[in-house]
Motif scaffolding. Sequence first.
Motif, PDB file in Angstrom:
ATOM      1  N   LEU A 113       0.834  -1.202   0.000  1.00 31.16           N
ATOM      2  CA  LEU A 113       0.000   0.000   0.000  1.00 31.16           C
ATOM      3  C   LEU A 113       0.871   1.254   0.000  1.00 31.16           C
ATOM      4  CD1 LEU A 113      -2.826  -1.000   2.520  1.00 31.16           C
ATOM      5  CD2 LEU A 113      -2.982  -0.853   0.029  1.00 31.16           C
ATOM      6  N   ALA A 114       1.909   1.272   0.825  1.00 38.25           N
ATOM      7  CA  ALA A 114       2.789   2.441   0.877  1.00 38.25           C
ATOM      8  C   ALA A 114       3.501   2.656  -0.442  1.00 38.25           C
ATOM      9  CB  ALA A 114       3.805   2.276   2.006  1.00 38.25           C
ATOM     10  N   ARG A 115       3.867   1.588  -1.096  1.00 38.32           N
ATOM     11  CA  ARG A 115       4.638   1.687  -2.335  1.00 38.32           C
ATOM     12  C   ARG A 115       3.754   2.027  -3.538  1.00 38.32           C
ATOM     13  NH1 ARG A 115      10.153   1.849  -3.813  1.00 38.32           N
ATOM     14  NH2 ARG A 115      10.042   2.019  -6.050  1.00 38.32           N
ATOM     15  N   GLU A 116       2.571   1.423  -3.622  1.00 39.85           N
ATOM     16  CA  GLU A 116       1.775   1.519  -4.842  1.00 39.85           C
ATOM     17  C   GLU A 116       0.513   2.371  -4.712  1.00 39.85           C
ATOM     18  OE1 GLU A 116       2.595   0.173  -7.911  1.00 39.85           O
ATOM     19  OE2 GLU A 116       4.516  -0.151  -6.905  1.00 39.85           O
ATOM     20  N   ASP A 117      -0.105   2.442  -3.525  1.00 39.45           N
ATOM     21  CA  ASP A 117      -1.399   3.121  -3.434  1.00 39.45           C
ATOM     22  C   ASP A 117      -1.727   3.430  -1.974  1.00 39.45           C
ATOM     23  OD1 ASP A 117      -3.895   4.145  -3.869  1.00 39.45           O
ATOM     24  OD2 ASP A 117      -4.713   2.384  -4.888  1.00 39.45           O
ATOM     25  N   GLU A 118      -1.126   4.485  -1.458  1.00 40.81           N
ATOM     26  CA  GLU A 118      -1.292   4.819  -0.047  1.00 40.81           C
ATOM     27  C   GLU A 118      -2.747   5.147   0.292  1.00 40.81           C
ATOM     28  OE1 GLU A 118       0.178   8.388   2.937  1.00 40.81           O
ATOM     29  OE2 GLU A 118       1.440   7.835   1.212  1.00 40.81           O
ATOM     30  N   ARG A 119      -3.483   5.738  -0.643  1.00 45.51           N
ATOM     31  CA  ARG A 119      -4.873   6.142  -0.402  1.00 45.51           C
ATOM     32  C   ARG A 119      -5.870   5.089  -0.891  1.00 45.51           C
ATOM     33  NH1 ARG A 119      -6.764  10.957   0.079  1.00 45.51           N
ATOM     34  NH2 ARG A 119      -8.096  10.747  -1.765  1.00 45.51           N
ATOM     35  N   PHE A 120      -5.449   3.842  -0.969  1.00 43.58           N
ATOM     36  CA  PHE A 120      -6.275   2.770  -1.537  1.00 43.58           C
ATOM     37  C   PHE A 120      -7.651   2.684  -0.883  1.00 43.58           C
ATOM     38  CE2 PHE A 120      -7.607  -1.761  -1.233  1.00 43.58           C
ATOM     39  CZ  PHE A 120      -7.885  -1.976  -2.567  1.00 43.58           C
ATOM     40  N   PHE A 121      -7.711   2.774   0.437  1.00 43.13           N
ATOM     41  CA  PHE A 121      -8.988   2.618   1.128  1.00 43.13           C
ATOM     42  C   PHE A 121      -9.793   3.928   1.167  1.00 43.13           C
ATOM     43  CE2 PHE A 121      -6.718  -1.085   2.750  1.00 43.13           C
ATOM     44  CZ  PHE A 121      -7.705  -2.062   2.691  1.00 43.13           C
ATOM     45  N   ALA A 122      -9.263   5.015   0.599  1.00 37.37           N
ATOM     46  CA  ALA A 122      -9.960   6.288   0.619  1.00 37.37           C
ATOM     47  C   ALA A 122     -10.609   6.632  -0.718  1.00 37.37           C
ATOM     48  CB  ALA A 122      -8.994   7.409   1.024  1.00 37.37           C
ATOM     49  N   HIS A 123     -10.027   6.178  -1.816  1.00 32.71           N
ATOM     50  CA  HIS A 123     -10.587   6.541  -3.127  1.00 32.71           C
ATOM     51  C   HIS A 123     -11.545   5.450  -3.632  1.00 32.71           C
ATOM     52  CE1 HIS A 123      -8.048   3.588  -5.115  1.00 32.71           C
ATOM     53  NE2 HIS A 123      -6.961   4.130  -4.555  1.00 32.71           N
ATOM     54  N   HIS A 124     -12.154   5.717  -4.782  1.00 32.04           N
ATOM     55  CA  HIS A 124     -13.122   4.783  -5.365  1.00 32.04           C
ATOM     56  C   HIS A 124     -12.615   4.202  -6.679  1.00 32.04           C
ATOM     57  CE1 HIS A 124     -16.126   5.823  -2.349  1.00 32.04           C
ATOM     58  NE2 HIS A 124     -15.835   7.101  -2.567  1.00 32.04           N
ATOM     59  N   GLY A 155       3.787   8.075 -11.803  1.00 33.12           N
ATOM     60  CA  GLY A 155       2.553   7.464 -12.272  1.00 33.12           C
ATOM     61  C   GLY A 155       1.409   7.791 -11.336  1.00 33.12           C
ATOM     62  N   ALA A 156       0.202   7.517 -11.789  1.00 35.36           N
ATOM     63  CA  ALA A 156      -0.979   7.797 -10.967  1.00 35.36           C
ATOM     64  C   ALA A 156      -1.917   6.606 -10.947  1.00 35.36           C
ATOM     65  CB  ALA A 156      -1.690   9.034 -11.496  1.00 35.36           C
ATOM     66  N   SER A 157      -1.409   5.419 -11.249  1.00 36.60           N
ATOM     67  CA  SER A 157      -2.261   4.227 -11.272  1.00 36.60           C
ATOM     68  C   SER A 157      -2.460   3.697  -9.864  1.00 36.60           C
ATOM     69  CB  SER A 157      -1.626   3.138 -12.144  1.00 36.60           C
ATOM     70  OG  SER A 157      -1.664   3.505 -13.494  1.00 36.60           O
ATOM     71  N   THR A 158      -3.707   3.461  -9.525  1.00 32.57           N
ATOM     72  CA  THR A 158      -4.025   2.846  -8.237  1.00 32.57           C
ATOM     73  C   THR A 158      -3.914   1.330  -8.353  1.00 32.57           C
ATOM     74  OG1 THR A 158      -6.368   2.666  -8.772  1.00 32.57           O
ATOM     75  CG2 THR A 158      -5.615   4.726  -7.751  1.00 32.57           C
ATOM     76  N   LEU A 159      -4.022   0.644  -7.214  1.00 33.88           N
ATOM     77  CA  LEU A 159      -4.002  -0.822  -7.247  1.00 33.88           C
ATOM     78  C   LEU A 159      -5.144  -1.359  -8.101  1.00 33.88           C
ATOM     79  CD1 LEU A 159      -3.183  -1.916  -3.575  1.00 33.88           C
ATOM     80  CD2 LEU A 159      -1.634  -1.562  -5.481  1.00 33.88           C
ATOM     81  N   THR A 160      -6.318  -0.720  -8.005  1.00 34.38           N
ATOM     82  CA  THR A 160      -7.468  -1.181  -8.777  1.00 34.38           C
ATOM     83  C   THR A 160      -7.235  -0.978 -10.263  1.00 34.38           C
ATOM     84  OG1 THR A 160      -8.788  -0.367  -6.912  1.00 34.38           O
ATOM     85  CG2 THR A 160      -9.975  -1.165  -8.835  1.00 34.38           C
TER      86      THR A 160
END
Length: 813
Positions: free
Chosen positions: A148-159, A182-187
Motif C-alpha cells: 500500500l505504501a509503495r503503490e497506493d497509499e490512499r487505496f482505502f480512501a478513493h473509489h 505514475g498515478a495508477s491505483t491498485l485497482t
Amino acid sequence: MLRLRGTTFAADDPSLPYLMAKRKPNEELAESSNRRRKPQPKRRGLGTLVLLWPFFLIQKLTAPFPLPVRWALRLIAHPALLGAIVAIPMALFYYARARSYDMAKVEEMPERSVVLDRHGEEIGRIGGEKRDIIPLSKVSQDFIYAILAREDERFFAHHGVDWIGFGRATLRNVKDRSMTQGASTLTMQLARNSFPLYASWLEFSPNLQDLDRKFLEMAVTYRIEANFSKEEILEHYINRIFWGHTIRGIEEASRTYFEKPASDLTLSESALLAGIVRGPNAFSPFRDLSDAVHERDTTLDRMVVAQFITPEQAEKAKAEEVKVRPEWRRVFHDSWALNAIRPELERILEKEKIGFGGLQITTTIDLAVQNKAEEALNRHLRTFERRSGYRHQTRATWQELPEPRPNPAYLQGSVVVIENLTGAIIATVGGRDADESKYNRAIQASRQVGSTFKPFVYAAAFESGMRTDAMISDDPLARGEIRKAGTWSPRNSDGTFLGYQPVDIGLIRSRNTMSVRVGNYAGLEHVADVVRQVGFTSPMEMTAVSYLGTLQASPEEVASAYTVFPNGGVRYPTRIITEIRNRKGEIEYTKDQVHYQSIKSDAARNTARILGEVMTRGTGAAAKRLGFNHPCGGKTGTTDDYKDAWFAGFTSSLTCAVWVGLDQPKTIFDRAYGSTMALPVWVEVMKTAERLGYKAEGLVSTEPFAEARICRTSGKRATQGCEIAGTAYTESLPSDHLPPEDDLCTEHNDLLSQVVEDAPKAQIVDPNTEVPANSDSSEKAPKARPVADPDTDAVPRAIPVEEEPVPRAIPVD
C-alpha cells in the motif's frame, strides 16, 4: 447646447442662426429620422440558440455581477461547461465498452496444478502459470502495509481512481519535466492486468491507443470497485501481480525468493518484494541484490511517511541482511513422474482446463520408490561408464560440453514399477536425467524385447494344451520342421544342444531351439493373440523368429504385460492418475479399477511357477546374490549384438521392468547381458519397495484361489473319463470363478464305461489324488500322459512348408 456638422454650439452662440440657415434639406431629414428611431436588438438564429443555450444561460446568469466578477465567473464556467459537454459523451462511450468485460475474470487466474503421490506428498506442479492463489489472511501484514505504501497509499480512501494522487503526480511531472510519476491505483493495475484493454483498431496511432487504453482502464476500474470489496480487490491484486522470472502472485514470489510462505515474510522481506514490483526483472534480487535492497529501503521510507511503521522499525529492517534462495537451488528440475503424467492428463481433460490450472491431481506414484528407481539406475549405469575400455560417450563427458549441448548420446535406461492388482504405476523413470533429455524412454521408446518375450510364448502353448512336464527337443531345428521358419535355424547362447528336456527347462535356461518348438506348438496366430491380450500395442511379426523376441515394446508395456503372471492371467490396464479435483475441491475425474482375463489362469500360473525357477536356477539367479531373498519370478532379455538389456520380474505385490541401452541402437559392450545390466537395478528397486510395505509373499497376488481338475474340452469339472481321454488339467482360479462341484463333464462317459463296468456316468476327480471323489476304489485312475502336440503324444515332427525369408538378426540370451 446644439450639435451641428460635428461641432457643438451653445444656445446663445451668435453664429448659430447663420449656420442653421445654411443646412441642407437632407440633413434636416436625417436628423429628424435619428431622433425618431429606437435601437433594436441583434437577431440570432434558432440553431445557434439550441446549440449554445448553456453558454447564453451563463451570460445571463452572470450579467448582474460587477464586471470583474462577471468575467471571472465566465472564464471558469465556460471552460467547465465545454469540458462537461466533451466528457459526458466520452464517459458514456467508455462505460458502454467497460460493460462488455466480465468481472468474474478478475478473480479467475491461471495457476499451477498440484500433483500428489499416493500418500499425499507433493511431486510437483504442472500447467497454468507459476502462481499459488492464497487468501489475504495468509499474507504477512507487513507486506500488505508495504504494498500500500509503495503503490497506493490512499487505496482505502478513493473509489478506484485517486484524483488527488493524479493531480499530485501531474504537478510533479510538470515541475520535473518528466513522466516518471505514475498515478495508477491498485485497482487500475488490477484492471489492466485482468483484461486486454488495447484497441486494435487504433494501432495506426500508438499515442492515441495509449490514451484510449487509459480512459478504458478508468472505466473498468470503477466497475471493479462496484463489484468487489476493497479486501477482495487487494487479494486479487497480490495474487495476480508479476514478480519476475515467470513468477506470479505473492505466495510464489515468497517461496521462490525466500523459500518460505507469504505468511512468514519479515518486514525487510516484505518491503523488498513490494519495492521490486515496479520493475520485477530489473530489480530482481537474483540479478542484482544491491538494486533490490535499494528498492527495499525506499519502500521502508514510504511506510514511515504513511505512518504504517515507525522510523525505528524502518532502520532495524534496513539493517537486516537479505537472504535469498541460493543460486544452486534456483533451477527447478523436471521430473520423469510429471513427464509421464502430462500426456495422461491431456487424455482426460480439455486443454483449457489444464492450462487454467488450479487442480489437485492425485496419482498412483510412490515418491519414495520413484526416487530410489531414479537414483539406482543412474548410479548403476555410471559404474559401467567408468569401466576401462568403455567406448561410448559418458554422461560426465557430455556435461562438460559447452552450451548449447547436443542431445545426449550416453548410456540410458528406464524403470517402470506397477502394482499387480490395480495396474497402478508406482514408479516410472524415462532416462538418466529429465532435465538433460526430455525423451521418456519408459513410454516412448520402442525397443526389441529379446528373451523377455519367451514367457508369453510358453503361456500360449500352455493355453493350447501343452503340459508343463512335456518333453521338448533342444536339438537343432530341421528344415521345414517349424511353420513360417523356412531354413532359419537359431542357436543357443552357449552354443550347445541338450536333446530332449522338460518344457520348463526351455524357459528356465532360455533355450532358443526349445522355445521355438514351444511357439510352433501354440501357433503364430495364438501367440499373436496372447500378445494383444496382455497389452502389447505393436503387432507381432508373423514369422517364426518372433518366438525369440523380435517384438518391439516400451518398458511400460513389458511391465504391464508381466503382471498377468502373478495375477493368474488377469490384467489391470495401467493407470497413473486416480483423482482430479478442481480449485473448489469438487471431483472432476476419478478412475475405477477395471480388469479382464487376458490369458487362462492355469497358463499364467504355470508360467509364473517356471519364472520363479528362473530366479533360483536360471538367468535371474543373481538376484539372491544381490540380496533379494523374497519369492519372485522374472526373466532376463538380451538382444542380438548386446544392443538391449532387459529384466522383467514380479513378486505377489509388484512387477518391475528395467531396460538399458543406447538411444541409437548399438552394441553396449561385449557380453552386456540383461542379468548384468538390468537385474541389479531391479533388485535395488524391489528391495526398497519391500521395505516400504509392498510385501513379496509369493509368486501370486494375494487373492483367495482354489484348485480343481477341469476338462479342457467342456470347461466343466473333470471326471475319470476326462482323465482317460487326457483332457483333464489342474486349474487354479478364485473360488467363485471355478465351475460348481456338481457341474461335471459328460463328454467322456463312454471312455469311462469301457474301463469300469457299471461305472456311473460322471465321477468327479479329486485334484490331489486323481481318483474319483465318490469312488471306493483305492486304485488310481490312469494318469494323463504328457503331450507336446494336440494330435499326437510325440514331439512334433517336421512339416514341410513354403520357405519364407526371415530376419538374419536373432535375439540371444
